[in-house]
Design an enzyme around this catalytic site. Sequence first.
Site, PDB file in Angstrom:
ATOM      1  N   GLY A  20      51.244  46.291  29.381  1.00 23.12           N
ATOM      2  CA  GLY A  20      50.408  46.072  30.563  1.00 23.12           C
ATOM      3  C   GLY A  20      49.421  47.202  30.785  1.00 23.12           C
ATOM      4  O   GLY A  20      49.118  47.559  31.919  1.00 23.12           O
ATOM      5  N   HIS A  21      48.886  47.768  29.702  1.00 24.37           N
ATOM      6  CA  HIS A  21      48.054  48.978  29.807  1.00 24.37           C
ATOM      7  C   HIS A  21      46.687  48.725  30.434  1.00 24.37           C
ATOM      8  O   HIS A  21      45.974  49.669  30.759  1.00 24.37           O
ATOM      9  CB  HIS A  21      47.856  49.608  28.423  1.00 24.37           C
ATOM     10  CG  HIS A  21      46.882  48.873  27.560  1.00 24.37           C
ATOM     11  ND1 HIS A  21      47.204  47.676  26.962  1.00 24.37           N
ATOM     12  CD2 HIS A  21      45.592  49.140  27.220  1.00 24.37           C
ATOM     13  CE1 HIS A  21      46.144  47.247  26.275  1.00 24.37           C
ATOM     14  NE2 HIS A  21      45.159  48.109  26.412  1.00 24.37           N
ATOM     15  N   GLY A  23      46.340  46.907  33.244  1.00 22.38           N
ATOM     16  CA  GLY A  23      46.555  46.703  34.675  1.00 22.38           C
ATOM     17  C   GLY A  23      46.358  47.993  35.462  1.00 22.38           C
ATOM     18  O   GLY A  23      46.136  49.071  34.903  1.00 22.38           O
ATOM     19  N   LEU A  24      46.444  47.876  36.766  1.00 19.68           N
ATOM     20  CA  LEU A  24      46.274  49.015  37.672  1.00 19.68           C
ATOM     21  C   LEU A  24      47.226  50.158  37.307  1.00 19.68           C
ATOM     22  O   LEU A  24      46.811  51.306  37.143  1.00 19.68           O
ATOM     23  CB  LEU A  24      46.532  48.543  39.114  1.00 19.68           C
ATOM     24  CG  LEU A  24      46.463  49.586  40.220  1.00 19.68           C
ATOM     25  CD1 LEU A  24      45.050  50.135  40.371  1.00 19.68           C
ATOM     26  CD2 LEU A  24      46.931  48.995  41.554  1.00 19.68           C
ATOM     27  N   GLY A  26      49.467  50.330  34.528  1.00 18.10           N
ATOM     28  CA  GLY A  26      49.516  50.640  33.103  1.00 18.10           C
ATOM     29  C   GLY A  26      48.379  51.543  32.668  1.00 18.10           C
ATOM     30  O   GLY A  26      48.581  52.504  31.900  1.00 18.10           O
ATOM     31  N   SER A 117      59.346  46.684  42.131  1.00 19.66           N
ATOM     32  CA  SER A 117      58.457  46.566  43.284  1.00 19.66           C
ATOM     33  C   SER A 117      59.301  46.731  44.544  1.00 19.66           C
ATOM     34  O   SER A 117      60.483  46.394  44.558  1.00 19.66           O
ATOM     35  CB  SER A 117      57.808  45.182  43.272  1.00 19.66           C
ATOM     36  OG  SER A 117      57.327  44.853  44.548  1.00 19.66           O
ATOM     37  N   CYS A 119      59.209  44.936  46.994  1.00 20.65           N
ATOM     38  CA  CYS A 119      59.536  43.617  47.564  1.00 20.65           C
ATOM     39  C   CYS A 119      60.934  43.139  47.162  1.00 20.65           C
ATOM     40  O   CYS A 119      61.384  42.088  47.616  1.00 20.65           O
ATOM     41  CB  CYS A 119      58.495  42.573  47.185  1.00 20.65           C
ATOM     42  SG  CYS A 119      58.573  42.078  45.464  1.00 20.65           S
ATOM     43  N   TYR A 146      58.891  36.323  42.809  1.00 21.01           N
ATOM     44  CA  TYR A 146      58.554  37.564  42.104  1.00 21.01           C
ATOM     45  C   TYR A 146      59.687  38.576  42.276  1.00 21.01           C
ATOM     46  O   TYR A 146      60.107  39.236  41.319  1.00 21.01           O
ATOM     47  CB  TYR A 146      57.241  38.115  42.672  1.00 21.01           C
ATOM     48  CG  TYR A 146      56.777  39.401  42.042  1.00 21.01           C
ATOM     49  CD1 TYR A 146      56.266  39.425  40.752  1.00 21.01           C
ATOM     50  CD2 TYR A 146      56.830  40.606  42.749  1.00 21.01           C
ATOM     51  CE1 TYR A 146      55.821  40.606  40.172  1.00 21.01           C
ATOM     52  CE2 TYR A 146      56.389  41.787  42.187  1.00 21.01           C
ATOM     53  CZ  TYR A 146      55.890  41.781  40.898  1.00 21.01           C
ATOM     54  OH  TYR A 146      55.466  42.947  40.332  1.00 21.01           O
ATOM     55  N   LYS A 150      62.104  40.470  39.464  1.00 23.17           N
ATOM     56  CA  LYS A 150      62.197  41.932  39.358  1.00 23.17           C
ATOM     57  C   LYS A 150      63.651  42.414  39.520  1.00 23.17           C
ATOM     58  O   LYS A 150      64.081  43.346  38.840  1.00 23.17           O
ATOM     59  CB  LYS A 150      61.293  42.601  40.394  1.00 23.17           C
ATOM     60  CG  LYS A 150      59.812  42.532  40.030  1.00 23.17           C
ATOM     61  CD  LYS A 150      59.530  43.326  38.766  1.00 23.17           C
ATOM     62  CE  LYS A 150      58.071  43.334  38.370  1.00 23.17           C
ATOM     63  NZ  LYS A 150      57.872  44.035  37.081  1.00 23.17           N
ATOM     64  N   ASN A 175      53.455  50.235  47.950  1.00 19.28           N
ATOM     65  CA  ASN A 175      52.110  49.649  47.798  1.00 19.28           C
ATOM     66  C   ASN A 175      51.202  50.636  47.072  1.00 19.28           C
ATOM     67  O   ASN A 175      51.053  51.776  47.507  1.00 19.28           O
ATOM     68  CB  ASN A 175      51.499  49.358  49.176  1.00 19.28           C
ATOM     69  CG  ASN A 175      52.357  48.417  49.991  1.00 19.28           C
ATOM     70  OD1 ASN A 175      52.681  47.323  49.559  1.00 19.28           O
ATOM     71  ND2 ASN A 175      52.739  48.847  51.187  1.00 19.28           N
ATOM     72  N   LEU A 176      50.589  50.175  45.996  1.00 16.84           N
ATOM     73  CA  LEU A 176      49.746  51.039  45.171  1.00 16.84           C
ATOM     74  C   LEU A 176      48.273  50.703  45.347  1.00 16.84           C
ATOM     75  O   LEU A 176      47.920  49.555  45.634  1.00 16.84           O
ATOM     76  CB  LEU A 176      50.124  50.883  43.701  1.00 16.84           C
ATOM     77  CG  LEU A 176      51.584  51.193  43.347  1.00 16.84           C
ATOM     78  CD1 LEU A 176      51.870  50.798  41.899  1.00 16.84           C
ATOM     79  CD2 LEU A 176      51.908  52.666  43.569  1.00 16.84           C
ATOM     80  N   HIS A 189      45.115  43.190  47.909  1.00 17.15           N
ATOM     81  CA  HIS A 189      45.949  43.794  48.941  1.00 17.15           C
ATOM     82  C   HIS A 189      45.066  44.371  50.045  1.00 17.15           C
ATOM     83  O   HIS A 189      43.856  44.472  49.908  1.00 17.15           O
ATOM     84  CB  HIS A 189      46.852  44.857  48.327  1.00 17.15           C
ATOM     85  CG  HIS A 189      47.881  44.262  47.410  1.00 17.15           C
ATOM     86  ND1 HIS A 189      47.958  44.569  46.074  1.00 17.15           N
ATOM     87  CD2 HIS A 189      48.845  43.344  47.646  1.00 17.15           C
ATOM     88  CE1 HIS A 189      48.947  43.877  45.522  1.00 17.15           C
ATOM     89  NE2 HIS A 189      49.493  43.125  46.446  1.00 17.15           N
ATOM     90  N   TRP A 212      42.659  41.277  60.251  1.00 16.02           N
ATOM     91  CA  TRP A 212      43.737  40.336  60.586  1.00 16.02           C
ATOM     92  C   TRP A 212      44.866  41.022  61.352  1.00 16.02           C
ATOM     93  O   TRP A 212      45.274  42.137  61.015  1.00 16.02           O
ATOM     94  CB  TRP A 212      44.324  39.744  59.307  1.00 16.02           C
ATOM     95  CG  TRP A 212      43.545  38.575  58.782  1.00 16.02           C
ATOM     96  CD1 TRP A 212      42.205  38.356  58.910  1.00 16.02           C
ATOM     97  CD2 TRP A 212      44.074  37.460  58.060  1.00 16.02           C
ATOM     98  NE1 TRP A 212      41.859  37.177  58.294  1.00 16.02           N
ATOM     99  CE2 TRP A 212      42.985  36.597  57.765  1.00 16.02           C
ATOM    100  CE3 TRP A 212      45.348  37.093  57.633  1.00 16.02           C
ATOM    101  CZ2 TRP A 212      43.131  35.409  57.064  1.00 16.02           C
ATOM    102  CZ3 TRP A 212      45.506  35.911  56.924  1.00 16.02           C
ATOM    103  CH2 TRP A 212      44.401  35.072  56.652  1.00 16.02           C
TER     104      TRP A 212
END
Length: 318
Positions: A20-21, A23-24, A26, A117, A119, A146, A150, A175-176, A189, A212
Amino acid sequence: MDANINKAVIEKQTKIYVAGHRGLVGSAIVRNLEGKGYTNIVTQTRLELDLMDSAAVNHFYDTEKPEVVIDAAAKVGGIYANNTYPAEFIYSNLCIQNNLIHGAYQAGVKKFVFLGSSCIYPKMAPQPLKEEYLLTGPLEPTNEWYAVAKIAGIKMCQAYRKQYGFDAISLMPTNLYGPGDNFDLQNSHVLPALIRKFHEAKQSNAESVVIWGTGTPMREFLYVDDMADASVYLMENYSDLDIVNVGTGQDVTIRELAETIQKVVGFAGNLEFDTTKPDGTMRKLLDVSKLSAEGWQAKVPLEQGITQLYDWYQKNLA
């Protein structure tokens, strides 16, 4: 450390595969490894290696022979995506992690780092969230598919550790946010979505930005390069069955977050809170005392991280 574990010895030339390199997380892990002088990093794009295909993953392990695997690969999305495609979220994530974990064990990988995660914790668990709260109550219904995947990954790492002495560890980030983030207003997000909202409002000289909910829920945010640093630090220093929370140990209200982003972006208008919209969970903060005891702490303050991300956003708008 567990008595029967073959604890990995990791050196700068150790071959490390980052799944997953792109992704955010990775991509930040690759940056961190390179910055620390690791010289033998392996990556594969989705076209080169389909992580859903166990035969392809096994062939990759057999030919590349990585000694360490950091699993930052996952199918991710916001509440809308999780709610709309629950089957895809559970199936894809189970497949990816099953193939990576089982394949790594079979191929004789020395160390496996699984990224989960926050979550995974029960919806109504006490705050801040301690590692031992896992599996003590029902999950948040909007992303339970999800979360269940995990949790299965955590349990798989623990099972292979118990039965085979496989040095697998599991880290649970909060949260990243950071470079490479998703700014799509539909499914990003809250933090990157607000950066975009304030930026566009500033460009158009809007009078106000609508947010919101009531602005009172509290959230914790960790800069992704801090997450990467913690992942590499724990890869080097941690070996245990228990999961480790990775966060800052501090949270802010959504209102405070919005005000900080407003300041960084330089938007002169007003904030409006649309209280007809849902607030979501009122608080979600990780207890990071275990991480602190391991000798690691987050370094990037929220305003600094937002400033860095806003700079990145402006450079990459095109």
